[in-house]
Design a protein around this motif. Structure first.
Motif, PDB file in Angstrom:
ATOM      1  N   ILE A   3       0.843  -1.196   0.000  1.00  0.00           N
ATOM      2  CA  ILE A   3       0.000   0.000   0.000  1.00  0.00           C
ATOM      3  C   ILE A   3       0.879   1.247   0.000  1.00  0.00           C
ATOM      4  CG2 ILE A   3      -1.697   1.318   1.328  1.00  0.00           C
ATOM      5  CD1 ILE A   3      -2.775  -1.405   2.313  1.00  0.00           C
ATOM      6  N   SER A   4       1.944   1.203   0.797  1.00  0.00           N
ATOM      7  CA  SER A   4       2.825   2.373   0.911  1.00  0.00           C
ATOM      8  C   SER A   4       3.605   2.658  -0.376  1.00  0.00           C
ATOM      9  CB  SER A   4       3.788   2.197   2.083  1.00  0.00           C
ATOM     10  OG  SER A   4       4.609   1.052   1.900  1.00  0.00           O
ATOM     11  N   ASP A   5       3.620   1.714  -1.315  1.00  0.00           N
ATOM     12  CA  ASP A   5       4.240   1.991  -2.614  1.00  0.00           C
ATOM     13  C   ASP A   5       3.429   3.038  -3.378  1.00  0.00           C
ATOM     14  OD1 ASP A   5       6.211   0.099  -2.148  1.00  0.00           O
ATOM     15  OD2 ASP A   5       5.178  -1.479  -3.277  1.00  0.00           O
ATOM     16  N   LYS A   6       2.149   3.103  -3.090  1.00  0.00           N
ATOM     17  CA  LYS A   6       1.262   4.016  -3.819  1.00  0.00           C
ATOM     18  C   LYS A   6       0.684   5.129  -2.945  1.00  0.00           C
ATOM     19  CE  LYS A   6       1.817   1.713  -7.545  1.00  0.00           C
ATOM     20  NZ  LYS A   6       2.608   2.271  -8.632  1.00  0.00           N
ATOM     21  N   ILE A   7       0.422   4.811  -1.686  1.00  0.00           N
ATOM     22  CA  ILE A   7      -0.127   5.829  -0.775  1.00  0.00           C
ATOM     23  C   ILE A   7       0.989   6.280   0.157  1.00  0.00           C
ATOM     24  CG2 ILE A   7      -1.812   6.337   1.020  1.00  0.00           C
ATOM     25  CD1 ILE A   7      -3.640   4.266  -0.232  1.00  0.00           C
ATOM     26  N   ASN A   8       1.377   7.531  -0.016  1.00  0.00           N
ATOM     27  CA  ASN A   8       2.462   8.095   0.779  1.00  0.00           C
ATOM     28  C   ASN A   8       2.144   9.566   1.054  1.00  0.00           C
ATOM     29  OD1 ASN A   8       3.399   9.619  -1.590  1.00  0.00           O
ATOM     30  ND2 ASN A   8       3.971   7.597  -2.353  1.00  0.00           N
ATOM     31  N   THR A   9       3.061  10.262   1.651  1.00  0.00           N
ATOM     32  CA  THR A   9       2.777  11.638   2.076  1.00  0.00           C
ATOM     33  C   THR A   9       2.276  12.520   0.934  1.00  0.00           C
ATOM     34  OG1 THR A   9       5.115  12.228   1.813  1.00  0.00           O
ATOM     35  CG2 THR A   9       4.369  11.621   4.024  1.00  0.00           C
ATOM     36  N   LYS A  10       2.778  12.301  -0.280  1.00  0.00           N
ATOM     37  CA  LYS A  10       2.346  13.179  -1.376  1.00  0.00           C
ATOM     38  C   LYS A  10       1.005  12.771  -1.978  1.00  0.00           C
ATOM     39  CE  LYS A  10       4.806  11.067  -5.224  1.00  0.00           C
ATOM     40  NZ  LYS A  10       5.661  11.295  -6.362  1.00  0.00           N
ATOM     41  N   THR A  11       0.576  11.533  -1.778  1.00  0.00           N
ATOM     42  CA  THR A  11      -0.679  11.068  -2.378  1.00  0.00           C
ATOM     43  C   THR A  11      -1.817  10.969  -1.364  1.00  0.00           C
ATOM     44  OG1 THR A  11      -0.063   8.743  -2.119  1.00  0.00           O
ATOM     45  CG2 THR A  11       0.516   9.815  -4.217  1.00  0.00           C
ATOM     46  N   ILE A  12      -1.646  11.610  -0.230  1.00  0.00           N
ATOM     47  CA  ILE A  12      -2.682  11.646   0.811  1.00  0.00           C
ATOM     48  C   ILE A  12      -3.208  13.072   0.904  1.00  0.00           C
ATOM     49  CG2 ILE A  12      -3.148  11.412   3.286  1.00  0.00           C
ATOM     50  CD1 ILE A  12      -0.759   9.370   3.316  1.00  0.00           C
ATOM     51  N   ILE A  13      -4.517  13.199   0.949  1.00  0.00           N
ATOM     52  CA  ILE A  13      -5.139  14.507   1.176  1.00  0.00           C
ATOM     53  C   ILE A  13      -5.791  14.454   2.549  1.00  0.00           C
ATOM     54  CG2 ILE A  13      -6.830  16.213   0.408  1.00  0.00           C
ATOM     55  CD1 ILE A  13      -6.632  14.987  -2.396  1.00  0.00           C
ATOM     56  N   LEU A  14      -5.253  15.233   3.461  1.00  0.00           N
ATOM     57  CA  LEU A  14      -5.755  15.306   4.833  1.00  0.00           C
ATOM     58  C   LEU A  14      -5.749  16.746   5.295  1.00  0.00           C
ATOM     59  CD1 LEU A  14      -6.515  13.826   7.528  1.00  0.00           C
ATOM     60  CD2 LEU A  14      -4.093  13.986   8.087  1.00  0.00           C
ATOM     61  N   PRO A  15      -6.890  17.290   5.598  1.00  0.00           N
ATOM     62  CA  PRO A  15      -8.221  16.724   5.409  1.00  0.00           C
ATOM     63  C   PRO A  15      -8.743  17.075   4.026  1.00  0.00           C
ATOM     64  CG  PRO A  15      -8.430  18.799   6.551  1.00  0.00           C
ATOM     65  CD  PRO A  15      -6.946  18.576   6.312  1.00  0.00           C
ATOM     66  N   LYS A 130      -7.985   1.859  11.590  1.00  0.00           N
ATOM     67  CA  LYS A 130      -8.959   2.856  11.121  1.00  0.00           C
ATOM     68  C   LYS A 130      -9.009   4.046  12.087  1.00  0.00           C
ATOM     69  CE  LYS A 130     -13.480   2.496   9.023  1.00  0.00           C
ATOM     70  NZ  LYS A 130     -14.661   1.649   8.897  1.00  0.00           N
ATOM     71  N   GLU A 131      -9.048   3.767  13.382  1.00  0.00           N
ATOM     72  CA  GLU A 131      -9.079   4.840  14.384  1.00  0.00           C
ATOM     73  C   GLU A 131      -7.796   5.654  14.368  1.00  0.00           C
ATOM     74  OE1 GLU A 131      -9.978   2.746  18.024  1.00  0.00           O
ATOM     75  OE2 GLU A 131     -12.113   2.605  17.518  1.00  0.00           O
ATOM     76  N   LYS A 132      -6.661   4.984  14.239  1.00  0.00           N
ATOM     77  CA  LYS A 132      -5.385   5.705  14.179  1.00  0.00           C
ATOM     78  C   LYS A 132      -5.332   6.630  12.969  1.00  0.00           C
ATOM     79  CE  LYS A 132      -2.617   2.170  16.502  1.00  0.00           C
ATOM     80  NZ  LYS A 132      -1.591   1.123  16.314  1.00  0.00           N
ATOM     81  N   LEU A 133      -5.820   6.128  11.831  1.00  0.00           N
ATOM     82  CA  LEU A 133      -5.824   6.961  10.625  1.00  0.00           C
ATOM     83  C   LEU A 133      -6.723   8.174  10.801  1.00  0.00           C
ATOM     84  CD1 LEU A 133      -5.961   4.188   7.873  1.00  0.00           C
ATOM     85  CD2 LEU A 133      -4.004   5.649   8.434  1.00  0.00           C
ATOM     86  N   LEU A 134      -7.870   7.982  11.440  1.00  0.00           N
ATOM     87  CA  LEU A 134      -8.784   9.111  11.659  1.00  0.00           C
ATOM     88  C   LEU A 134      -8.234  10.096  12.692  1.00  0.00           C
ATOM     89  CD1 LEU A 134     -12.345   7.536  11.548  1.00  0.00           C
ATOM     90  CD2 LEU A 134     -11.362   9.202   9.969  1.00  0.00           C
ATOM     91  N   ASP A 135      -7.452   9.602  13.630  1.00  0.00           N
ATOM     92  CA  ASP A 135      -6.866  10.468  14.663  1.00  0.00           C
ATOM     93  C   ASP A 135      -5.612  11.197  14.186  1.00  0.00           C
ATOM     94  OD1 ASP A 135      -8.846   9.800  16.467  1.00  0.00           O
ATOM     95  OD2 ASP A 135      -7.657   8.254  17.476  1.00  0.00           O
ATOM     96  N   ALA A 136      -5.007  10.717  13.100  1.00  0.00           N
ATOM     97  CA  ALA A 136      -3.767  11.311  12.603  1.00  0.00           C
ATOM     98  C   ALA A 136      -4.008  12.755  12.163  1.00  0.00           C
ATOM     99  CB  ALA A 136      -3.221  10.493  11.438  1.00  0.00           C
ATOM    100  N   SER A 137      -2.997  13.576  12.363  1.00  0.00           N
ATOM    101  CA  SER A 137      -3.147  14.977  11.987  1.00  0.00           C
ATOM    102  C   SER A 137      -2.240  15.398  10.829  1.00  0.00           C
ATOM    103  CB  SER A 137      -2.895  15.877  13.202  1.00  0.00           C
ATOM    104  OG  SER A 137      -1.614  15.630  13.734  1.00  0.00           O
ATOM    105  N   THR A 138      -1.376  14.481  10.373  1.00  0.00           N
ATOM    106  CA  THR A 138      -0.496  14.812   9.251  1.00  0.00           C
ATOM    107  C   THR A 138      -0.386  13.625   8.294  1.00  0.00           C
ATOM    108  OG1 THR A 138       1.554  13.996  10.254  1.00  0.00           O
ATOM    109  CG2 THR A 138       0.926  16.295  10.736  1.00  0.00           C
ATOM    110  N   ASN A 139       0.026  13.927   7.080  1.00  0.00           N
ATOM    111  CA  ASN A 139       0.266  12.887   6.081  1.00  0.00           C
ATOM    112  C   ASN A 139       1.386  11.953   6.515  1.00  0.00           C
ATOM    113  OD1 ASN A 139      -1.586  14.461   4.750  1.00  0.00           O
ATOM    114  ND2 ASN A 139      -0.400  14.654   2.873  1.00  0.00           N
ATOM    115  N   VAL A 140       2.386  12.510   7.183  1.00  0.00           N
ATOM    116  CA  VAL A 140       3.509  11.699   7.658  1.00  0.00           C
ATOM    117  C   VAL A 140       3.011  10.651   8.658  1.00  0.00           C
ATOM    118  CG1 VAL A 140       5.675  11.761   8.966  1.00  0.00           C
ATOM    119  CG2 VAL A 140       5.206  13.516   7.234  1.00  0.00           C
ATOM    120  N   GLU A 141       2.140  11.054   9.573  1.00  0.00           N
ATOM    121  CA  GLU A 141       1.577  10.092  10.536  1.00  0.00           C
ATOM    122  C   GLU A 141       0.823   8.976   9.816  1.00  0.00           C
ATOM    123  OE1 GLU A 141      -0.437  11.533  14.231  1.00  0.00           O
ATOM    124  OE2 GLU A 141       0.015  13.490  13.317  1.00  0.00           O
ATOM    125  N   ILE A 142       0.042   9.348   8.823  1.00  0.00           N
ATOM    126  CA  ILE A 142      -0.740   8.345   8.088  1.00  0.00           C
ATOM    127  C   ILE A 142       0.188   7.372   7.378  1.00  0.00           C
ATOM    128  CG2 ILE A 142      -2.320   8.012   6.137  1.00  0.00           C
ATOM    129  CD1 ILE A 142      -3.709  10.607   7.129  1.00  0.00           C
TER     130      ILE A 142
END
Length: 160
Positions: A3-15, A130-142
Motif C-alpha cells: 500500500i505504501s508503494d502508492k499511498i504516501n505523504t504526497k498522495t494523501i489529502i488530509l483533510p 482505522k481509528e489511528k488513521l482518523l486520529d492522525a493529523s499529518t500525512n507523515v503520521e498516516i
C-alpha cells in the motif's frame, strides 16, 4: 505491491476540503494534476460520474473506492482522501465515508487495482488502524501507520 508503494505523504489529502461526493472526486483528480500524473480531469470526471450512477462507490464501513483507467498514467496511481467528519455517499449501511480512495491505472493493466484494493480493505478493516488513521493529523503520521501495519503483516506472514 505494498500500500505504501502508492499511498504516501504526497498522495494523501488530509483533510479533504470537499463535503459532497462529487466535489471529492474532483478534489482527488485535481490532486493528481498537482502531482503531474494528469494534464486534464474532464474525461475522467465524466467517466467516474457515469460509473457512480451505475454503482455506488461506497463499500460500507466508511470507505469509498473510485477506479478508472487513464491513457495518461503508465503505472497504477492511488490518492487517498480522508475526511474526519465523513462525506455522505448514500452508502447502503448509512455511514458517511471517511476514507475515499481513487485509483487510476493504464488501460493495459486493468486488473492491478483489485489486488491493491484487497490489501487496502484488509488494512482498513482493522478497527485500531482505522481509528489511528482518523486520529492522525499529518500525512507523515498516516504514512507511518500504513508502514507499521505492513511491517506487522510481514512479521505475521513469516510466522505462518
Amino acid at each position: 505491491m505494498k500500500i505504501s508503494d502508492k499511498i504516501n505523504t504526497k498522495t494523501i489529502i488530509l483533510p479533504l476540503q470537499s463535503t459532497c461526493k462529487y466535489d471529492v472526486l474532483q478534489e482527488l483528480l485535481n490532486h493528481c494534476m498537482l502531482l503531474d500524473y494528469l494534464t486534464s480531469t474532464e474525461k475522467l470526471i465524466s467517466d467516474l460520474d457515469e460509473k457512480e450512477k451505475k454503482m455506488n462507490s461506497a463499500s460500507g464501513r466508511g470507505i469509498a473506492y473510485h477506479y478508472n483507467t487513464s491513457v495518461e498514467v503508465d503505472d497504477m496511481i492511488a490518492v487517498l482522501g480522508i475526511s474526519k467528519e465523513g462525506i455522505d455517499y448514500d452508502a447502503s449501511d448509512g455511514l458517511s465515508c471517511n476514507f475515499i480512495l481513487l485509483i487510476l491505472e493504464p488501460q493495459s493493466k486493468e486488473e492491478s487495482h483489485r489486488h491493491f484494493i484487497h490489501f487496502f480493505q484488509d488494512m482498513i478493516s482493522d478497527i485500531s488502524i482505522k481509528e489511528k488513521l482518523l486520529d492522525a493529523s499529518t500525512n507523515v503520521e498516516i504514512e507511518q501507520i500504513i508502514k507499521a501495519w505492513e511491517n506487522q503483516l510481514s512479521i505475521d506472514t513469516e510466522l505462518l
